[in-house]
Design a protein around this motif. Structure first.
Motif, PDB file in Angstrom:
ATOM      1  N   GLU A 189      44.840  63.257  40.431  1.00 33.38           N
ATOM      2  CA  GLU A 189      45.751  62.823  39.388  1.00 33.38           C
ATOM      3  C   GLU A 189      46.742  63.952  39.088  1.00 33.38           C
ATOM      4  O   GLU A 189      46.440  65.132  39.272  1.00 33.38           O
ATOM      5  N   PRO A 230      54.891  71.530  30.860  1.00 31.52           N
ATOM      6  CA  PRO A 230      54.080  70.365  30.507  1.00 31.52           C
ATOM      7  C   PRO A 230      54.313  69.887  29.078  1.00 31.52           C
ATOM      8  O   PRO A 230      54.181  68.695  28.793  1.00 31.52           O
ATOM      9  N   GLY A 244      48.968  70.168  37.731  1.00 37.04           N
ATOM     10  CA  GLY A 244      49.595  70.695  36.524  1.00 37.04           C
ATOM     11  C   GLY A 244      48.761  71.778  35.870  1.00 37.04           C
ATOM     12  O   GLY A 244      49.296  72.777  35.381  1.00 37.04           O
ATOM     13  N   VAL A 245      47.450  71.593  35.850  1.00 31.92           N
ATOM     14  CA  VAL A 245      46.558  72.597  35.270  1.00 31.92           C
ATOM     15  C   VAL A 245      46.595  73.886  36.093  1.00 31.92           C
ATOM     16  O   VAL A 245      46.638  74.989  35.548  1.00 31.92           O
ATOM     17  N   GLN A 303      47.788  68.668  29.324  1.00 29.69           N
ATOM     18  CA  GLN A 303      47.701  67.783  30.482  1.00 29.69           C
ATOM     19  C   GLN A 303      46.337  67.144  30.657  1.00 29.69           C
ATOM     20  O   GLN A 303      46.222  66.077  31.253  1.00 29.69           O
ATOM     21  N   GLN A 318      47.946  66.705  22.880  1.00 28.51           N
ATOM     22  CA  GLN A 318      49.231  67.288  23.265  1.00 28.51           C
ATOM     23  C   GLN A 318      49.778  68.195  22.159  1.00 28.51           C
ATOM     24  O   GLN A 318      50.359  69.243  22.435  1.00 28.51           O
ATOM     25  N   GLU A 375      48.829  65.258  44.797  1.00 26.74           N
ATOM     26  CA  GLU A 375      48.784  63.998  44.053  1.00 26.74           C
ATOM     27  C   GLU A 375      48.374  62.815  44.914  1.00 26.74           C
ATOM     28  O   GLU A 375      48.189  61.715  44.396  1.00 26.74           O
ATOM     29  N   TRP A 381      42.534  66.828  32.275  1.00 32.51           N
ATOM     30  CA  TRP A 381      42.019  66.954  33.635  1.00 32.51           C
ATOM     31  C   TRP A 381      41.824  65.562  34.201  1.00 32.51           C
ATOM     32  O   TRP A 381      41.602  64.606  33.466  1.00 32.51           O
ATOM     33  N   CYS A 410      46.665  73.445  29.840  1.00 28.66           N
ATOM     34  CA  CYS A 410      45.521  72.631  30.246  1.00 28.66           C
ATOM     35  C   CYS A 410      45.189  71.567  29.203  1.00 28.66           C
ATOM     36  O   CYS A 410      44.874  70.417  29.548  1.00 28.66           O
ATOM     37  N   ALA A 470      47.632  65.527  36.617  1.00 30.96           N
ATOM     38  CA  ALA A 470      47.216  66.591  35.703  1.00 30.96           C
ATOM     39  C   ALA A 470      46.550  67.749  36.436  1.00 30.96           C
ATOM     40  O   ALA A 470      46.616  68.892  35.978  1.00 30.96           O
ATOM     41  N   ALA A 530      55.340  66.153  28.237  1.00 30.77           N
ATOM     42  CA  ALA A 530      54.564  65.327  27.314  1.00 30.77           C
ATOM     43  C   ALA A 530      55.434  64.769  26.190  1.00 30.77           C
ATOM     44  O   ALA A 530      55.241  63.637  25.738  1.00 30.77           O
TER      45      ALA A 530
END
Length: 338
Positions: free
Chosen positions: A95, A251, A100-101, A141, A270, A91, A143, A138, A97, A255
């Motif tokens: 970002e 995620p 997270g992906v 979150q 989401q 991070e 990209w 994916c 995300a 969200a």
């Protein structure tokens, strides 16, 4: 699904929801020394978990042997301390995300790696479900911007997420969920202290303020103690492959709770991603097959009678070994994710 599988599904889902909802707590710890925070979190969790580990704790730990102790140390280093360090490093140039992906792809990797390690083929339903879960994570979150370092550290975070499940399989049966959670938390606390002293010097630990204290308590008591025990209890019942499917709920939970904390919004993307995750979990966990299964002979609820052979059943990975079933543990009384 039978009662054991249903309970495992519910426990694993609860653990992942708790981890996802903890992102709000993480957001207020940005100025606190990372290693010091991990030391306090895992150290407190270890102190809470060991009294709940049950009888024969010392004997079970002595019986592990050097190889299993090395596995436990690797589990703490890769799946806990290393995972969190990798996300933090990613991070810095990407970002949130992006890691997270990558982490959202863990169900696919576990669905392939665990069967290969056990000398069998991946289960199609679990693999297809894992692909749906990864796609849904994916979509939830999205990209973001990144660079080579962000992608590299995000890949390390994926390795940590996979290791958290795969490395635990051989030690879950002899230790049980509570003692396993307590042991890896203790090891992670020691590793965090060593990393903090090496990287940050004397500034690795300080007294947290009231807001930071509340966030660290939440992480230690709810996310780590409750979450870890629920995760490993669920994995004990349904196996590592199916349990990791539920990491797609992380995620989704993040969200859903982001609007409550004013750190994000929940929109059509989401919602669509959440639907994909739900479909993947239902397919991979066997819920869809259970709904569509015809009623069997001799039982009003459609389940097969006690003497009716199926010919296709096999134990979930990491649940039953040559020595018999793993010891069953219920939720600990009183205060009890990553």
């Amino acid at each position: 699904m039978n009662a054991t599988t249903t309970r495992g599904v519910l426990l694993t889902a609860l653990a992942c929801v708790l981890v996802g909802a903890s992102f709000t707590a993480n957001s207020v710890l940005g100025d606190y020394p990372y290693a010091g925070g991990q030391f306090l979190r895992y150290g407190l969790a270890c102190l809470l978990l060991f009294p709940l580990a049950g009888r024969g704790t010392a004997a079970r730990l002595r019986a592990l042997g050097p190889r299993r102790w090395a596995r436990l140390a690797l589990l703490a280093a890769v799946g806990m301390v290393g995972f969190n360090l990798a996300v933090l490093a990613a991070e810095r140039s990407a970002e949130p995300a992006v890691p997270g992906v990558f982490v959202g792809c863990a169900p696919v990797v576990v669905a392939v790696v665990v069967p290969l390690l056990e000398g069998r083929r991946p289960q199609r339903a679990v693999l297809y479900g894992a692909l749906l879960v990864a796609a849904g994570a994916c979509v939830v979150q999205g990209w973001g911007r990144t660079d080579g370092a962000g992608i590299a550290f995000s890949g390390c975070a994926l390795v940590g997420e996979v290791g958290f499940a795969v490395l635990a399989v051989p030690v879950l049966r002899p230790l049980g969920p509570r003692l396993l959670s307590a042991t890896v938390c203790g090891l992670a606390a020691l590793q965090s202290a060593a990393a903090g002293a090496l990287l940050d010097g004397a500034a690795w630990l300080r007294r947290p303020n009231s807001v930071e204290s509340a966030a660290l308590l939440w992480q230690a008591v709810v996310v780590t103690v409750v979450g870890f025990v629920c995760w490993y209890m669920g994995m004990q019942r349904i196996g590592a492959e199916r349990a990791t499917l539920f990491s797609g709920l992380i995620p989704v939970a993040a969200a859903c709770t982001a609007p409550l904390a004013g750190t994000g919004s929940y929109g059509p993307a989401q919602a669509a991603g959440s639907a994909l995750v739900a479909a993947g979990v239902a397919l991979g966990s066997g819920a869809l097959r259970a709904v569509g299964r015809p009623r069997g002979p001799g039982r009003a609820d459609g389940r097969l009678g006690a003497n009716a052979p199926t010919g296709r059943e096999r134990p979930a990975a990491g649940v039953v070994g040559p020595g018999g079933p793993a010891p069953r543990e219920d939720l600990p009384a009183g205060p009890t994710g990553r």
